[in-house]
Motif scaffolding. Structure first.
Motif, short mmCIF file in Angstrom:
data_model
loop_
_atom_site.label_atom_id
_atom_site.label_comp_id
_atom_site.label_asym_id
_atom_site.label_seq_id
_atom_site.Cartn_x
_atom_site.Cartn_y
_atom_site.Cartn_z
N THR A 119 111.51 25.38 -28.59
CA THR A 119 110.44 24.61 -29.23
C THR A 119 110.07 25.19 -30.59
O THR A 119 109.83 24.45 -31.55
N GLN A 120 110.03 26.52 -30.69
CA GLN A 120 109.70 27.14 -31.98
C GLN A 120 110.82 26.93 -32.99
O GLN A 120 110.59 26.96 -34.20
N LEU A 121 112.02 26.70 -32.49
CA LEU A 121 113.15 26.40 -33.38
C LEU A 121 112.84 25.16 -34.22
O LEU A 121 113.19 25.09 -35.40
N PHE A 122 112.14 24.21 -33.61
CA PHE A 122 111.79 22.98 -34.33
C PHE A 122 110.49 23.16 -35.12
O PHE A 122 110.38 22.66 -36.24
N LYS A 123 109.52 23.87 -34.54
CA LYS A 123 108.23 24.02 -35.23
C LYS A 123 108.33 24.96 -36.42
O LYS A 123 107.93 24.62 -37.53
N LEU A 124 108.89 26.15 -36.21
CA LEU A 124 109.05 27.10 -37.32
C LEU A 124 110.20 26.68 -38.23
O LEU A 124 110.15 26.88 -39.44
N GLY A 125 111.23 26.08 -37.64
CA GLY A 125 112.39 25.67 -38.43
C GLY A 125 112.07 24.59 -39.44
O GLY A 125 112.80 24.40 -40.42
N LEU A 126 110.96 23.90 -39.23
CA LEU A 126 110.55 22.86 -40.17
C LEU A 126 110.31 23.45 -41.56
O LEU A 126 110.58 22.82 -42.58
N GLY A 127 109.80 24.69 -41.59
CA GLY A 127 109.58 25.35 -42.87
C GLY A 127 110.88 25.55 -43.64
O GLY A 127 110.92 25.42 -44.86
N PHE A 128 111.95 25.85 -42.90
CA PHE A 128 113.26 26.01 -43.54
C PHE A 128 113.75 24.69 -44.11
O PHE A 128 114.33 24.65 -45.20
N VAL A 129 113.50 23.61 -43.38
CA VAL A 129 113.96 22.29 -43.81
C VAL A 129 113.31 21.87 -45.13
O VAL A 129 113.96 21.29 -46.00
N ILE A 130 112.01 22.16 -45.29
CA ILE A 130 111.31 21.70 -46.50
C ILE A 130 111.30 22.77 -47.60
O ILE A 130 110.64 22.58 -48.63
N ALA A 131 112.03 23.86 -47.40
CA ALA A 131 112.03 24.95 -48.39
C ALA A 131 112.51 24.48 -49.76
O ALA A 131 111.92 24.83 -50.80
N VAL A 132 113.57 23.68 -49.78
CA VAL A 132 114.13 23.22 -51.06
C VAL A 132 113.19 22.25 -51.77
O VAL A 132 112.86 22.45 -52.95
N PRO A 133 112.71 21.16 -51.11
CA PRO A 133 111.77 20.28 -51.82
C PRO A 133 110.49 21.00 -52.25
O PRO A 133 109.93 20.68 -53.30
N LYS A 134 110.06 21.97 -51.45
CA LYS A 134 108.87 22.74 -51.83
C LYS A 134 109.12 23.49 -53.13
O LYS A 134 108.27 23.50 -54.03
N SER A 135 110.27 24.12 -53.26
CA SER A 135 110.58 24.89 -54.46
C SER A 135 110.73 24.00 -55.68
O SER A 135 110.32 24.37 -56.78
N VAL A 136 111.32 22.83 -55.50
CA VAL A 136 111.47 21.88 -56.61
C VAL A 136 110.10 21.45 -57.12
O VAL A 136 109.84 21.41 -58.33
N MET A 137 109.20 21.15 -56.20
CA MET A 137 107.85 20.74 -56.58
C MET A 137 107.07 21.90 -57.21
O MET A 137 106.26 21.71 -58.12
N THR A 138 107.31 23.13 -56.71
CA THR A 138 106.65 24.31 -57.28
C THR A 138 107.00 24.46 -58.75
O THR A 138 106.11 24.69 -59.59
N CYS A 139 108.28 24.33 -59.08
CA CYS A 139 108.71 24.43 -60.48
C CYS A 139 108.02 23.39 -61.36
O CYS A 139 107.60 23.68 -62.48
N SER A 140 107.90 22.17 -60.83
CA SER A 140 107.31 21.09 -61.63
C SER A 140 105.81 21.27 -61.81
O SER A 140 105.22 20.74 -62.76
N LEU A 141 105.16 22.02 -60.93
CA LEU A 141 103.71 22.19 -61.01
C LEU A 141 103.28 23.39 -61.85
O LEU A 141 102.11 23.50 -62.21
N ILE A 142 104.20 24.29 -62.16
CA ILE A 142 103.84 25.48 -62.93
C ILE A 142 103.25 25.13 -64.30
O ILE A 142 102.19 25.65 -64.67
N PRO A 143 103.89 24.25 -65.11
CA PRO A 143 103.31 23.92 -66.42
C PRO A 143 101.91 23.33 -66.35
O PRO A 143 101.02 23.79 -67.08
N PRO A 144 101.63 22.32 -65.48
CA PRO A 144 100.26 21.80 -65.44
C PRO A 144 99.24 22.81 -64.94
O PRO A 144 98.08 22.80 -65.38
N ILE A 145 99.64 23.70 -64.02
CA ILE A 145 98.72 24.73 -63.56
C ILE A 145 98.42 25.72 -64.68
O ILE A 145 97.28 26.17 -64.85
N MET A 146 99.45 26.07 -65.45
CA MET A 146 99.24 26.93 -66.62
C MET A 146 98.25 26.29 -67.58
O MET A 146 97.35 26.95 -68.11
#
Length: 318
Positions: A119-146
């Motif tokens: 069960t934790q494979l699916f619950k914790l593993g979800l973080g691994f699945v969204i790691a890439v889209p999260k990082s893409v969005m992080t890069c795009s948000l750095i300039p407006p946050i600055m």
């Protein structure tokens, strides 16, 4: 009496239950709390470091945690509800043979380490699945946050924020999909092989590594982040994650005996609680989350920001 009160704390129990039910969101929540206060303070307190590099590091920290939290909030709730359905009515979603295999000789399915792993494979593993889209969005948000935090002008004059919505099947439908995955020999063999390992920390560490790799790639190709600041950001991210993962495993080993004593005493005090197994599962999630969070957001920023600044300056000299 004060020590005894810790084991009976309603706040502690609620937190452990939350960590057990929705482990990915718990990790994201802990990261959000630490990154919005502790890490910016640590970064800005780094001595002999370029101020602009420190500002970009703060912006990256805030963007990463905010994106991670809201993405996880949207994505994890359906998965958590789906797994709860399986917890309550396993025979509705799992084959009888799967239940017996995941029990692994335990009296109940919920108390089985194999089932907890699956069960934790699916619950914790979800973080691994969204790691890439999260990082893409992080890069795009750095300039407006600055721009927002430090009144720094950027080349981005358009509001490119987009509402992100997650749609999916109803909880029962998702429960059936997860159940079918748990019925596979692959998941059952993994559960049998790894349920006695420190798999919670392994999954969190793999997620951090994947997110950092995606962030580095996104930063290198970003047209909105100043080229003169990219290397410092990349070095900072790589150093932070590398030190965090290595340090996390070292600290985890040092805390093995104290944790065992705490778990033993906690189980003794709460032996009559119907939620004891859930609390104990929560402890296994909370421990690596707080260890890695404390290292990543408090200790490492001082080291990584300083080292990244030095690497960046040396690279510019050559």
């Amino acid at each position: 009496m004060k020590v005894q009160a810790i084991y009976n704390s309603k706040i502690l129990k609620k937190g452990l239950e939350f960590a057990s039910d929705n482990s990915s969101l718990f990790v994201a929540t802990a990261s959000l709390m630490l990154s919005t206060v502790a890490r910016p303070i640590a970064i800005m307190a780094t001595p002999d470091t370029d101020k602009e590099n420190k500002k970009y590091a703060c912006a990256k920290s805030l963007a990463s945690s905010a994106v991670g939290y809201f993405l996880m909030l949207a994505a994890s709730s359906p998965v958590a509800r789906a797994v709860k359905n399986i917890d309550k009515r396993p025979y509705d979603y799992l084959k009888k043979s799967t239940i017996e295999n995941l029990k692994g000789g335990e009296k109940s399915l919920k108390s089985s380490g194999r089932y907890k792993f699956a069960t934790q494979l699916f619950k914790l593993g979800l973080g691994f699945v969204i790691a890439v889209p999260k990082s893409v969005m992080t890069c795009s948000l750095i300039p407006p946050i600055m721009s927002f935090l430090f009144n720094k002008k950027t080349n981005n004059n358009q509001n490119e924020n987009k509402n992100i919505s997650f749609t999916g099947s109803a909880a029962k439908g998702l429960s059936k999909l997860i159940g079918k995955a748990m019925d596979t020999s692959f998941v059952q063999k993994m559960s049998e092989k790894f349920h006695n390992t420190n798999f919670e920390q392994h999954i969190i560490s793999l997620t951090d590594a994947a997110a950092t790799a995606a962030f580095i790639s996104g930063t290198a190709h970003s047209k909105k982040i100043e080229n003169s600041r990219k290397n410092a950001l990349i070095y900072n991210a790589a150093i932070s994650t590398g030190l965090c993962i290595a340090g996390g495993y070292a600290v985890n080993r040092l805390l093995e005996k104290p944790t065992e004593k705490f778990v033993k005493k906690f189980a003794e005090v709460n032996k009559n609680s119907p939620k004891l197994e859930k609390y104990l599962e929560g402890i296994k999630v909370v421990k690596p989350a707080l260890i890695l969070g404390g290292i990543y957001y408090i200790i490492i920023p001082l080291i990584s920001t300083f080292m990244a600044d030095r690497f960046d300056k040396n690279a510019k000299r050559t």
